[in-house]
Design an enzyme around this catalytic site. Structure first.
Site, PDB file in Angstrom:
ATOM      1  N   ASP A 210       0.770  -1.202   0.036  1.00 14.63           N
ATOM      2  CA  ASP A 210      -0.296  -0.012  -0.080  1.00 14.63           C
ATOM      3  C   ASP A 210       0.712   1.446  -0.065  1.00 14.63           C
ATOM      4  OD1 ASP A 210      -2.765   1.039   0.789  1.00 14.63           O
ATOM      5  OD2 ASP A 210      -1.289   1.948   2.381  1.00 14.63           O
ATOM      6  N   GLU A 268      13.297 -14.579  -0.768  1.00 13.65           N
ATOM      7  CA  GLU A 268      13.878 -16.012   0.457  1.00 13.65           C
ATOM      8  C   GLU A 268      12.592 -17.472   0.190  1.00 13.65           C
ATOM      9  OE1 GLU A 268      14.845 -15.878   4.166  1.00 13.65           O
ATOM     10  OE2 GLU A 268      15.593 -14.365   3.932  1.00 13.65           O
TER      11      GLU A 268
HETATM   12  C1  NOJ Z   1      -3.847   3.436  -0.878  1.00 13.35           C
HETATM   13  C2  NOJ Z   1      -5.744   2.399  -0.513  1.00 13.35           C
HETATM   14  O1  NOJ Z   1      -5.784   2.201  -1.742  1.00 13.35           O
HETATM   15  C3  NOJ Z   1      -6.591   3.077   0.097  1.00 13.35           C
HETATM   16  O2  NOJ Z   1      -7.629   2.359  -0.122  1.00 13.35           O
HETATM   17  C4  NOJ Z   1      -6.546   3.663   0.993  1.00 13.35           C
HETATM   18  O3  NOJ Z   1      -6.938   4.392   1.837  1.00 13.35           O
HETATM   19  C5  NOJ Z   1      -4.743   4.208   1.126  1.00 13.35           C
HETATM   20  N1  NOJ Z   1      -4.380   3.783   0.999  1.00 13.35           N
HETATM   21  C6  NOJ Z   1      -4.276   4.832   3.015  1.00 13.35           C
HETATM   22  O4  NOJ Z   1      -4.376   3.373   3.011  1.00 13.35           O
END
Ligand code: NOJ
Length: 545
Positions: A210, A268
């Site tokens: 993310d 790994e």
């Molecule tokens: C990106 C994610 O796809 C989104 O849904 C989220 O709100 C933000 N990052 C914060 O984690």
């Protein structure tokens, strides 16, 4: 000079390049305990359906312990399942079933920030000298009490939140309840790698990372300058976040050595990674993060998740990425849990099923691993969620100009039973009437349906290594036509021409095309006297001369 074509013989470590990813938003996939929220046993129950699509990797959005302020993207324990979704034992059963079906499981790793409730943050905020005091990004106020600089949160307002315990500000790139970890602290990096090892040991095959260009910040806390080129892909144009050039708060160079450490750990376990990149120049960051085979395997951005598109725009994104990439690899998504559903976004309020079919074929013909979003295979339109039922804090802040992300997150409709068979309880977001009409069970076995088209097209594409690993080039064509070729050593080149519009078009077939149509791709299109004739949302696939 003769061009060196990509070899299609698969390298074991490159398997992800021929794969297709399917994204599950677990809150909305399948609920088995009647609480109105999807869960891991629900995913297990529907894995046969996913396998029947012919996809390879299942990316599951976060199911870890969370206060759910950002619906799981705010994690309070990286190594446990939130009770709402089930247990670790449920996870183990799910992954075992997935593997028995030949599906790989990719989990979401949200490393950039935690939930406010995470014990790391509780400790860090407790004093200025506790052992985790520097695990988050803390800063003294400016002399006038204001935040230390002009950085902004993606979700609105300053990215600094005052904390009374330390009498300091902490950084949050997203919600105030999502404090940013300080990646300059080596113990933070190690803690994440340890948590990741926990899941790799449980058998996960990959991670989606993310907001992976948000890990590091400028330690001098320099203010961002105004944007010269406003980024409207990552945030909507009603969001002032897009008015800054984000050169100090994200996409910092220190991230590269961290991604190398992460890669060494993934290697790994022969696990793969896909990073989410939302940057001022996302294509450049995608190329940088996937270069040289020692960082991420793949990266995606919001460049094809934008509100409007044209053939020229799509061509530009892919060409720009290809011009910059050095051995790396893109993943192209046209829909996910963060944006309006593609059927509505690009197809308009009444987009026909034919639109969804053509867009899927187009996406699967670009060079890069495609990532499909749950429900798009059923041609779901954006759900209409009234303000009173909105859940997404991002949408609540920017309402009504930007309605947030609830419209693409409503529950799957599996059948035309109450609530689409998603839950026996009250769903956390309403099931859309449009989706009930298009429920999976209603499309099952209907040759004309979007579901059956998806299955057929994926199976058809598998015969052609050019369409996965091959090089890509575009031809000049008048809007709304997108024309491209895919070439790989030892394979006949394939030419594909798409009509992105709802009106018939006819244009000259690219000269390179030999006119020999390939059978079985399932969309209408023909060539007569060197002219390709495409009905609304039609396409033509053929061999080069
Ligand atoms: C990106 C994610 O796809 C989104 O849904 C989220 O709100 C933000 N990052 C914060 O984690």
């Amino acid at each position: 000079m003769t061009k060196q074509l990509t070899q299609v013989s698969p390298h074991a470590s490159d398997w992800y390049r021929t794969a297709i990813i399917y994204q599950i938003y677990p809150r909305s996939f399948m609920d088995t305990n009647g609480d109105g929220v999807g869960d891991l046993p629900g995913i297990t129950a529907r894995l046969d359906y996913i396998a029947s699509l012919g996809v390879d990797i299942v990316w599951i959005s976060p199911f870890f312990k969370s206060p759910m302020k950002d619906f799981g993207y705010d994690i309070a324990d990286y190594c446990d399942v939130d009770p709402m979704f089930g247990t670790l034992a449920d996870f183990d059963s799910m992954i075992a079933k997935a593997h028995s079906l030949g599906l790989k499981i990719m989990i979401d790793q949200v490393m950039s920030h935690t939930a406010e409730e995470h014990p790391w943050f509780k400790e860090s905020r407790s004093s200025r000298d506790n052992p985790k005091a520097d695990w988050y990004v803390w800063a003294d106020p400016a002399p006038d009490g204001n935040p230390p600089n002009n950085w902004m949160s993606v979700f609105g307002g300053s990215s600094w939140q005052w904390d009374t315990r330390r009498r300091q500000y902490y950084l949050h790139n997203f919600l105030t309840s999502q404090p940013d970890l300080n990646f300059h602290c080596p113990a933070v990096q190690q803690a994440h790698l340890d948590a990741l090892r926990f899941w790799l040991e449980r058998g996960v095959d990959g991670i989606r990372l993310d907001a992976c260009n948000f890990h590091f910040h400028d330690t001098e806390l320099r203010s961002n300058p105004p944007a010269t080129n406003r980024d409207t892909a990552t945030v909507s144009d009603v969001n002032p976040y897009g008015m800054q050039a984000h050169i100090y708060d994200k996409s910092r160079p220190e991230n590269l050595p961290f991604l190398q450490k992460l890669r060494a750990l993934l290697d790994e376990y022969q696990a793969v990674s896909i990073g989410e990149v939302g940057a001022d120049d996302s294509l450049a960051v995608m190329a940088e993060y996937t270069a040289d085979g020692d960082k991420l395997h793949m990266a995606y951005s919001f460049n094809l998740l934008v509100p409007q598109c044209s053939a020229h725009y799509i061509r530009q994104q892919v060409e720009n990425f290809e011009a910059r990439v050095k051995g790396g690899w893109a993943s192209w998504s046209v829909g996910n849990h963060d944006v309006q559903r593609v059927a509505t976004r690009w197809g308009g309020p009444e987009a026909p099923v034919a639109f969804a079919k053509m867009i899927l074929a187009m996406q699967l013909s670009l060079k890069g691993t495609p990532c499909l979003y749950q429900g798009d295979e059923l041609a779901f339109a954006e759900a209409d969620v009234p303000f009173e039922l909105l859940q997404d804090p991002y949408g609540i802040t920017f309402w009504p100009e930007f309605k947030g992300r609830d419209g693409c997150r409503t529950p799957m409709a599996w059948s035309d039973a109450a609530n689409g068979g998603f839950t026996t309880g009250k769903p956390w977001l309403p099931v859309s009437p449009d989706h009930l009409v298009k429920a999976a069970s209603k499309q099952e076995g209907d040759a004309e349906s979007s579901l059956e088209f998806t299955r057929r097209f994926i199976a058809w594409r598998r015969q052609f290594p050019q369409l996965t690993r091959g090089d890509i080039e575009f031809f000049d064509a008048p809007e709304p036509v997108l024309a491209l070729r895919r070439d790989a050593a030892g394979e006949r080149s394939i030419i594909a021409v798409f009509n992105l519009s709802g009106a018939p078009v006819s244009c000259a077939l690219p000269q390179a095309a030999g006119g020999e149509q390939i059978a079985g791709y399932g969309l209408p299109g023909s060539v007569v006297d060197g002219q390709v004739a495409l009905p609304a949302f039609g396409a033509w696939f053929g061999y080069a001369a």
